[in-house]
Write a protein that holds these residues in place. Structure first.
Motif, PDB file in Angstrom:
ATOM      1  N   LEU A  93      49.381 -29.225  -7.722  1.00 10.07           N
ATOM      2  CA  LEU A  93      50.403 -30.156  -8.193  1.00 10.07           C
ATOM      3  C   LEU A  93      50.491 -31.318  -7.209  1.00 10.07           C
ATOM      4  N   ILE A  94      50.638 -32.537  -7.714  1.00  7.78           N
ATOM      5  CA  ILE A  94      50.837 -33.694  -6.839  1.00  7.78           C
ATOM      6  C   ILE A  94      52.095 -34.434  -7.271  1.00  7.78           C
ATOM      7  N   PHE A  95      52.938 -34.714  -6.295  1.00  3.75           N
ATOM      8  CA  PHE A  95      54.137 -35.518  -6.499  1.00  3.75           C
ATOM      9  C   PHE A  95      54.030 -36.714  -5.558  1.00  3.75           C
ATOM     10  N   ILE A  96      54.154 -37.911  -6.099  1.00  9.38           N
ATOM     11  CA  ILE A  96      54.093 -39.114  -5.284  1.00  9.38           C
ATOM     12  C   ILE A  96      55.447 -39.805  -5.366  1.00  9.38           C
ATOM     13  N   PRO A 135      52.288 -39.066  -1.095  1.00 11.71           N
ATOM     14  CA  PRO A 135      52.002 -37.869  -1.887  1.00 11.71           C
ATOM     15  C   PRO A 135      52.430 -36.575  -1.202  1.00 11.71           C
ATOM     16  N   THR A 136      52.885 -35.649  -2.033  1.00  6.08           N
ATOM     17  CA  THR A 136      53.161 -34.273  -1.631  1.00  6.08           C
ATOM     18  C   THR A 136      52.290 -33.398  -2.519  1.00  6.08           C
ATOM     19  N   TYR A 137      51.617 -32.446  -1.911  1.00  5.29           N
ATOM     20  CA  TYR A 137      50.741 -31.551  -2.660  1.00  5.29           C
ATOM     21  C   TYR A 137      51.341 -30.157  -2.712  1.00  5.29           C
ATOM     22  N   GLY A 138      51.357 -29.592  -3.908  1.00  4.23           N
ATOM     23  CA  GLY A 138      51.802 -28.215  -4.083  1.00  4.23           C
ATOM     24  C   GLY A 138      53.217 -28.095  -4.607  1.00  4.23           C
ATOM     25  N   TRP A 139      53.407 -27.029  -5.380  1.00  6.25           N
ATOM     26  CA  TRP A 139      54.695 -26.770  -6.018  1.00  6.25           C
ATOM     27  C   TRP A 139      55.781 -26.490  -4.984  1.00  6.25           C
ATOM     28  N   ASP A 177      60.593 -27.970  -1.813  1.00  6.20           N
ATOM     29  CA  ASP A 177      61.202 -28.130  -0.488  1.00  6.20           C
ATOM     30  C   ASP A 177      61.664 -29.570  -0.263  1.00  6.20           C
ATOM     31  N   ASN A 178      60.863 -30.544  -0.702  1.00 11.93           N
ATOM     32  CA  ASN A 178      61.255 -31.957  -0.576  1.00 11.93           C
ATOM     33  C   ASN A 178      62.497 -32.265  -1.406  1.00 11.93           C
ATOM     34  N   TYR A 179      62.543 -31.734  -2.624  1.00 11.42           N
ATOM     35  CA  TYR A 179      63.727 -31.940  -3.458  1.00 11.42           C
ATOM     36  C   TYR A 179      64.965 -31.351  -2.772  1.00 11.42           C
ATOM     37  N   LYS A 180      64.829 -30.164  -2.199  1.00 12.96           N
ATOM     38  CA  LYS A 180      65.970 -29.520  -1.544  1.00 12.96           C
ATOM     39  C   LYS A 180      66.448 -30.335  -0.336  1.00 12.96           C
ATOM     40  N   LYS A 222      53.244 -28.255 -18.795  1.00 12.25           N
ATOM     41  CA  LYS A 222      53.657 -28.336 -17.401  1.00 12.25           C
ATOM     42  C   LYS A 222      53.312 -29.709 -16.834  1.00 12.25           C
ATOM     43  N   ILE A 223      54.162 -30.194 -15.951  1.00  7.09           N
ATOM     44  CA  ILE A 223      53.894 -31.433 -15.241  1.00  7.09           C
ATOM     45  C   ILE A 223      52.890 -31.112 -14.143  1.00  7.09           C
ATOM     46  N   ILE A 224      51.750 -31.805 -14.153  1.00  9.15           N
ATOM     47  CA  ILE A 224      50.726 -31.559 -13.145  1.00  9.15           C
ATOM     48  C   ILE A 224      50.662 -32.696 -12.121  1.00  9.15           C
ATOM     49  N   ALA A 225      51.233 -33.845 -12.467  1.00  7.94           N
ATOM     50  CA  ALA A 225      51.292 -34.983 -11.548  1.00  7.94           C
ATOM     51  C   ALA A 225      52.530 -35.800 -11.886  1.00  7.94           C
TER      52      ALA A 225
END
Length: 140
Positions: free
Chosen positions: A55-58, A63-67, A72-75, A133-136
């Motif tokens: 999973l990638i979240f930018i 970028p953050t990699y992994g679910w 953890d970033n959201y928290k 599922k959201i993958i990116a």
């Protein structure tokens, strides 16, 4: 010839219905996200993401990699319901890229007592094992 024309006329609504099914499922996924966020439940919010190290979240920090890293970033960024506020999405585009893969463009808005936030996002949403599922995610 009549048979071919009749067949085409009968199949056209079915083709349109099939094209709408993924869009309805994706809209439901985004509604689930909104409801989970607005209930202050980040784990349920994250259930809409691909639970994978791929999973990638930018975001604004890159970028953050992994679910788990994304959760953890959201928290860290949203430690309580005051910081989370109330989420609203406005979908601007929903385009199929391939069978089982959609590109979404939208706007997000957080209404918060500590000051509203808003921005835009792009998502890649993929059908994996029968679920969407959201993958990116690129949110700014």
């Amino acid at each position: 010839m009549r048979f071919v024309l009749s067949f085409i006329l009968l199949m056209a609504p079915l083709a349109m219905l099939r094209a709408q099914q993924p869009q309805s499922a994706i809209s439901a996924l985004l509604a689930k996200q909104t409801a989970a966020w607005n209930a202050g439940n980040l784990e349920e919010f994250m259930s809409t993401y691909w639970q994978s190290d791929s999973l990638i979240f930018i975001g604004k920090r890159g970028p953050t990699y992994g679910w788990q890293a994304t959760l953890d970033n959201y928290k860290r960024s949203y430690p309580d319901t005051t910081a989370m506020g109330k989420l609203n999405f406005n979908i601007l585009e929903m385009k199929p890229l391939a069978t089982g893969l959609y590109f979404i463009v939208g706007k997000w808005h957080l209404q918060r007592s500590i000051g509203d936030l808003e921005g835009h996002f792009t998502l890649l949403i993929k059908q994996i094992g029968g679920s969407w599922k959201i993958i990116a995610d690129h949110s700014s």
